[in-house]
Design a protein around this motif. Structure first.
Motif, short mmCIF file in Angstrom:
data_model
loop_
_atom_site.label_atom_id
_atom_site.label_comp_id
_atom_site.label_asym_id
_atom_site.label_seq_id
_atom_site.Cartn_x
_atom_site.Cartn_y
_atom_site.Cartn_z
N THR A 260 0.98 -1.28 0.04
CA THR A 260 0.04 0.14 0.07
C THR A 260 0.95 1.21 -0.09
OG1 THR A 260 -1.97 -1.31 1.14
CG2 THR A 260 -1.66 1.51 1.36
N LEU A 261 1.83 1.26 0.82
CA LEU A 261 3.03 2.41 0.99
C LEU A 261 3.41 2.75 -0.54
CD1 LEU A 261 4.33 4.67 2.55
CD2 LEU A 261 6.15 2.95 3.16
N ARG A 262 3.87 1.45 -1.03
CA ARG A 262 4.58 1.62 -2.64
C ARG A 262 3.57 2.18 -3.54
NH1 ARG A 262 7.07 -3.31 -1.21
NH2 ARG A 262 5.40 -4.47 -2.40
N ARG A 263 2.37 1.74 -3.34
CA ARG A 263 1.31 2.14 -4.32
C ARG A 263 1.08 3.61 -4.36
NH1 ARG A 263 -1.92 -1.31 -3.17
NH2 ARG A 263 -3.30 -0.27 -2.01
N ARG A 264 0.87 4.13 -3.03
CA ARG A 264 0.49 5.35 -2.89
C ARG A 264 1.52 6.37 -3.27
NH1 ARG A 264 -2.74 4.65 3.08
NH2 ARG A 264 -4.90 3.49 2.03
#
Length: 277
Positions: free
Chosen positions: A205-209
């Protein structure tokens, strides 16, 4: 004479910046509002909105916080660039008396532009600025409450010049949360799993955001470390190896490579020479 950054939590930071040659530092994140008095050389700032302002010797530059700008410090051949910075903690901008006065003056036409030059700062503002920058280092002799008043005096004199300090609201995006998390702890390793855990989300999720915001954890860490390293090289006399350690690099040579890649010049160039650290 040794120089260092002088900071007090919840109040502000004073810095005496000296560069041995003209340099440009692009995409620099300015977290807190600041006032810069230029003593030698020329300081040019270009904001994200495309506005360019330039401060000559004897002039002052006011910067809002929470923005990314390009800095150009230019000097005559054989001279140095020199300026003094006063950075105002966000808590000061919310002082009740200052905020009430600033709000009233903004309604009457005072401005809070991202960057503005004071061509004629005036003796009163200059004296207040000097008193504030001298008070911040006196940790044992000057109580925080008095230092706070010294910085507030500078802010009130800026209101007399029609300038209200106000940081734009912080965005609640992933990049801003990462910057806030790592600030002040740049010597830590900050692996992705730790950052994700601290922000209560998965690594995916962090990478995607971050990707959706056009950045990555590696880029944010590098930018924060290199920006702090540049400030330490400009405003302190710490050896390059010590600066490298302060921002998380045990190897000065690896630090120098990363610094050159970020800014286009070697760490030693900031102080006017090109030799290896």
């Amino acid at each position: 004479m040794a120089r260092q950054l002088h900071a007090r939590a919840g109040i502000g930071v004073a810095a005496h910046v000296i560069q041995g040659r003209g340099l440009a530092a692009l995409r620099m994140h300015v977290e807190q509002a600041a006032l810069v008095f230029v003593a030698r050389g020329i300081k040019t700032v270009r904001t994200a909105q495309g506005r360019t302002v330039r401060a000559l010797p004897g002039q002052a530059l006011v910067l809002a916080g929470h923005q990314t700008v390009d800095f150009h410090n230019d000097i005559p051949e054989g001279a140095q660039y020199e300026a003094r910075w006063l950075v105002f903690d966000a808590a000061l901008l919310e002082d009740a008396h200052y905020r009430a006065r600033a709000d009233a003056m903004e309604r009457a036409g005072a401005t809070s532009a991202p960057a503005r030059v004071l061509a004629h700062p005036g003796e009163a503002l200059a004296r207040a600025f000097d008193a504030a920058t001298l008070a911040l280092p006196l940790s044992e002799r000057m109580p925080d409450a008095i230092v706070r008043l010294r910085l507030l005096e500078v802010m009130h004199w800026l209101l007399e010049h029609g300038i209200a300090l106000r940081n734009p609201p912080l965005r609640a995006d992933a990049s801003t949360r990462v910057r806030a998390l790592i600030a002040g702890h740049l010597a830590d390793a900050w692996p992705a799993d730790r950052v994700a855990r601290e922000l209560a989300q998965s690594q995916a999720t962090l990478r995607r955001r971050l990707a959706a915001e056009g950045t990555s954890l590696t880029q944010l860490l590098t930018d924060a470390r290199m920006a702090t390293a540049l400030s330490l090289l400009q405003a302190t006399t710490q050896p390059v190896a010590q600066v490298a350690l302060a921002v998380g690099y045990e190897s000065p040579s690896r630090f120098a490579v990363r610094f050159r890649h970020r800014f286009g010049f070697a760490p030693t160039a900031v102080r006017g020479h090109e030799r290896n650290p």
